[in-house]
Design an enzyme around this catalytic site. Sequence first.
Site, PDB file in Angstrom:
ATOM      1  N   LYS A   1      86.182 -37.701 -68.954  1.00  0.00           N
ATOM      2  CA  LYS A   1      84.954 -36.892 -69.037  1.00  0.00           C
ATOM      3  C   LYS A   1      85.136 -35.507 -68.442  1.00  0.00           C
ATOM      4  O   LYS A   1      84.553 -34.544 -68.925  1.00  0.00           O
ATOM      5  CB  LYS A   1      83.797 -37.620 -68.351  1.00  0.00           C
ATOM      6  CG  LYS A   1      83.326 -38.810 -69.165  1.00  0.00           C
ATOM      7  CD  LYS A   1      81.941 -39.264 -68.813  1.00  0.00           C
ATOM      8  CE  LYS A   1      81.494 -40.326 -69.789  1.00  0.00           C
ATOM      9  NZ  LYS A   1      80.229 -40.929 -69.506  1.00  0.00           N
TER      10      LYS A   1
ATOM     11  N   LYS B   1      77.930 -41.904 -77.255  1.00  0.00           N
ATOM     12  CA  LYS B   1      76.682 -41.145 -77.443  1.00  0.00           C
ATOM     13  C   LYS B   1      76.948 -39.653 -77.498  1.00  0.00           C
ATOM     14  O   LYS B   1      76.245 -38.913 -78.161  1.00  0.00           O
ATOM     15  CB  LYS B   1      75.768 -41.317 -76.224  1.00  0.00           C
ATOM     16  CG  LYS B   1      75.297 -42.671 -75.918  1.00  0.00           C
ATOM     17  CD  LYS B   1      74.348 -42.561 -74.704  1.00  0.00           C
ATOM     18  CE  LYS B   1      74.143 -43.890 -74.077  1.00  0.00           C
ATOM     19  NZ  LYS B   1      75.053 -44.133 -72.941  1.00  0.00           N
TER      20      LYS B   1
ATOM     21  N   LYS C   1      86.729 -44.037 -78.651  1.00  0.00           N
ATOM     22  CA  LYS C   1      85.563 -44.904 -78.433  1.00  0.00           C
ATOM     23  C   LYS C   1      84.313 -44.317 -79.087  1.00  0.00           C
ATOM     24  O   LYS C   1      84.102 -43.103 -79.029  1.00  0.00           O
ATOM     25  CB  LYS C   1      85.339 -45.028 -76.917  1.00  0.00           C
ATOM     26  CG  LYS C   1      84.291 -46.034 -76.518  1.00  0.00           C
ATOM     27  CD  LYS C   1      84.062 -46.051 -75.006  1.00  0.00           C
ATOM     28  CE  LYS C   1      83.012 -45.050 -74.605  1.00  0.00           C
ATOM     29  NZ  LYS C   1      82.335 -45.347 -73.324  1.00  0.00           N
TER      30      LYS C   1
HETATM   31  N1  AQP Z   1      82.028 -47.929 -77.886  1.00  0.00           N
HETATM   32  C1  AQP Z   1      81.636 -48.928 -77.098  1.00  0.00           C
HETATM   33  N2  AQP Z   1      82.026 -50.199 -77.358  1.00  0.00           N
HETATM   34  C2  AQP Z   1      81.617 -51.229 -76.571  1.00  0.00           C
HETATM   35  N3  AQP Z   1      80.805 -51.055 -75.492  1.00  0.00           N
HETATM   36  C3  AQP Z   1      80.391 -49.808 -75.205  1.00  0.00           C
HETATM   37  N4  AQP Z   1      79.593 -49.310 -74.242  1.00  0.00           N
HETATM   38  C4  AQP Z   1      79.481 -47.967 -74.401  1.00  0.00           C
HETATM   39  N5  AQP Z   1      80.190 -47.566 -75.459  1.00  0.00           N
HETATM   40  C5  AQP Z   1      80.780 -48.682 -75.982  1.00  0.00           C
HETATM   41  C6  AQP Z   1      78.968 -50.125 -73.210  1.00  0.00           C
HETATM   42  O1  AQP Z   1      77.590 -49.790 -73.155  1.00  0.00           O
HETATM   43  C7  AQP Z   1      77.132 -49.920 -71.806  1.00  0.00           C
HETATM   44  C8  AQP Z   1      76.400 -48.707 -71.423  1.00  0.00           C
HETATM   45  O2  AQP Z   1      77.256 -47.575 -71.467  1.00  0.00           O
HETATM   46  P1  AQP Z   1      76.783 -46.239 -70.763  1.00  0.00           P
HETATM   47  O3  AQP Z   1      75.735 -45.608 -71.537  1.00  0.00           O
HETATM   48  O4  AQP Z   1      76.379 -46.493 -69.376  1.00  0.00           O
HETATM   49  O5  AQP Z   1      78.051 -45.359 -70.613  1.00  0.00           O
HETATM   50  P2  AQP Z   1      79.277 -45.055 -71.505  1.00  0.00           P
HETATM   51  O6  AQP Z   1      80.222 -46.194 -71.486  1.00  0.00           O
HETATM   52  O7  AQP Z   1      79.816 -43.790 -70.970  1.00  0.00           O
HETATM   53  O8  AQP Z   1      78.654 -44.897 -72.955  1.00  0.00           O
HETATM   54  P3  AQP Z   1      78.812 -43.731 -73.964  1.00  0.00           P
HETATM   55  O9  AQP Z   1      78.087 -44.094 -75.193  1.00  0.00           O
HETATM   56  O10 AQP Z   1      80.242 -43.371 -74.110  1.00  0.00           O
HETATM   57  O11 AQP Z   1      78.010 -42.580 -73.246  1.00  0.00           O
HETATM   58  P4  AQP Z   1      78.448 -41.096 -72.940  1.00  0.00           P
HETATM   59  O12 AQP Z   1      78.846 -40.519 -74.248  1.00  0.00           O
HETATM   60  O13 AQP Z   1      77.216 -40.475 -72.349  1.00  0.00           O
HETATM   61  O14 AQP Z   1      79.578 -41.183 -71.973  1.00  0.00           O
HETATM   62  C9  AQP Z   1      78.359 -50.203 -70.945  1.00  0.00           C
HETATM   63  O15 AQP Z   1      78.405 -51.587 -70.669  1.00  0.00           O
HETATM   64  C10 AQP Z   1      79.509 -49.799 -71.834  1.00  0.00           C
HETATM   65  O16 AQP Z   1      80.662 -50.564 -71.552  1.00  0.00           O
END
Ligand code: AQP
Length: 336
Positions: free
Chosen positions: A115, A201, A198
């Site tokens: 990040k 969001k 991955k």
């Molecule tokens: N691509 C993914 N596949 C499986 N699990 C996922 N999670 C996120 N992306 C995937 C799971 O969703 C939960 C919440 O995630 P989060 O919002 O707290 O943070 P993150 O992992 O950083 O999700 P994003 O979508 O990638 O958000 P941004 O873009 O803001 O960083 C967790 O249990 C995560 O494992």
Amino acid sequence: MSAFKQRVFSGVQPSGNLTLGNYLGAIKNWVGLQDSYETIFCVVDLHAITTWQEPEVLRNATREVAAGMIASGVDPKKSIIFNQSQVSAHAELAWIFNCVARMGWLNRMTQFKEKAGKHKERASVGLYVYPDLMAADILTYLATHVPVGADQKQHLELTRDIAQKFNNDYGVNFFPEVEPLIFGAATRVMSLRDGTAKMSKSDPSENSRINLTDDRDSIAKKIRKARTDSEPLPGTLEGLEGRAEAMNLINIFAALSEREAKDICQEYEGKGFAEFKNDLADLSVSVLGPISEEMSRLMGDKSYLDSILREGARNADEIATPILKQAQDIVGLLRP
Ligand code: AQP
């Protein structure tokens, strides 16, 4: 037998639209745990502000994540649903953990490296100590089980290290060893545009992800546009080696239909992606369409969502505050 009550805690950041990754990796799995554990689910807004969020957008996203959880089947009558900033124990325990965790541990966290990218001196300090706050989220409830996607495994290992060091430093058996629950056919959902990245969001490409707020047309279009290779589908999982995009779509199919990936391979052996994607689009629409529609209905009733978050915060605080106080006593923080 563990001395700790079996309690589940998990969270999602309101840092953008909920994705199919958040749904399959986390929220969908939470639903089935509600009958066998005490379950606490949190919209982690303090985590979201580790990167810049427009205040009004953050408020809306906080309600939207709560709506997404409820629309997916998390039941406010069975689970505590609230947003993190309403329960101050999270931030207070995180400070204690900032003093327990070691710089060397945080320096190894791959999520921070990804990040912060090349400009880590410009990243917020909050982003760096994000895993300490995550440990506090979990341990301020003495939670024993944490259902997450595969990307969170390293942070949960750090949570275990923090709990263990705290217990050792103070000669107590206060914090439990938390267990990650990483299950389902899609523990790491990949981008629809790049099978090696991955689904996230914050990916700038809308077509890389399916949002839980997408309508039926957009869901179907994104699946049909998903990147694939030109080979027909293989009949076995081994045949998916080196074909990241194909593997991702098979895993999504398996997770949405609650079937085994190997059975999906068998069914589509030798077929082209056009037919497979048509079926996957129909399946995705049939599972995700009703969730998106229920989310939009719930978003039309903000006072209902706020009442769930308020009530959830009250219940969460009742559990968290006495645990925080005990941790403060153990550390020697005087509260006469
Ligand atoms: N691509 C993914 N596949 C499986 N699990 C996922 N999670 C996120 N992306 C995937 C799971 O969703 C939960 C919440 O995630 P989060 O919002 O707290 O943070 P993150 O992992 O950083 O999700 P994003 O979508 O990638 O958000 P941004 O873009 O803001 O960083 C967790 O249990 C995560 O494992």
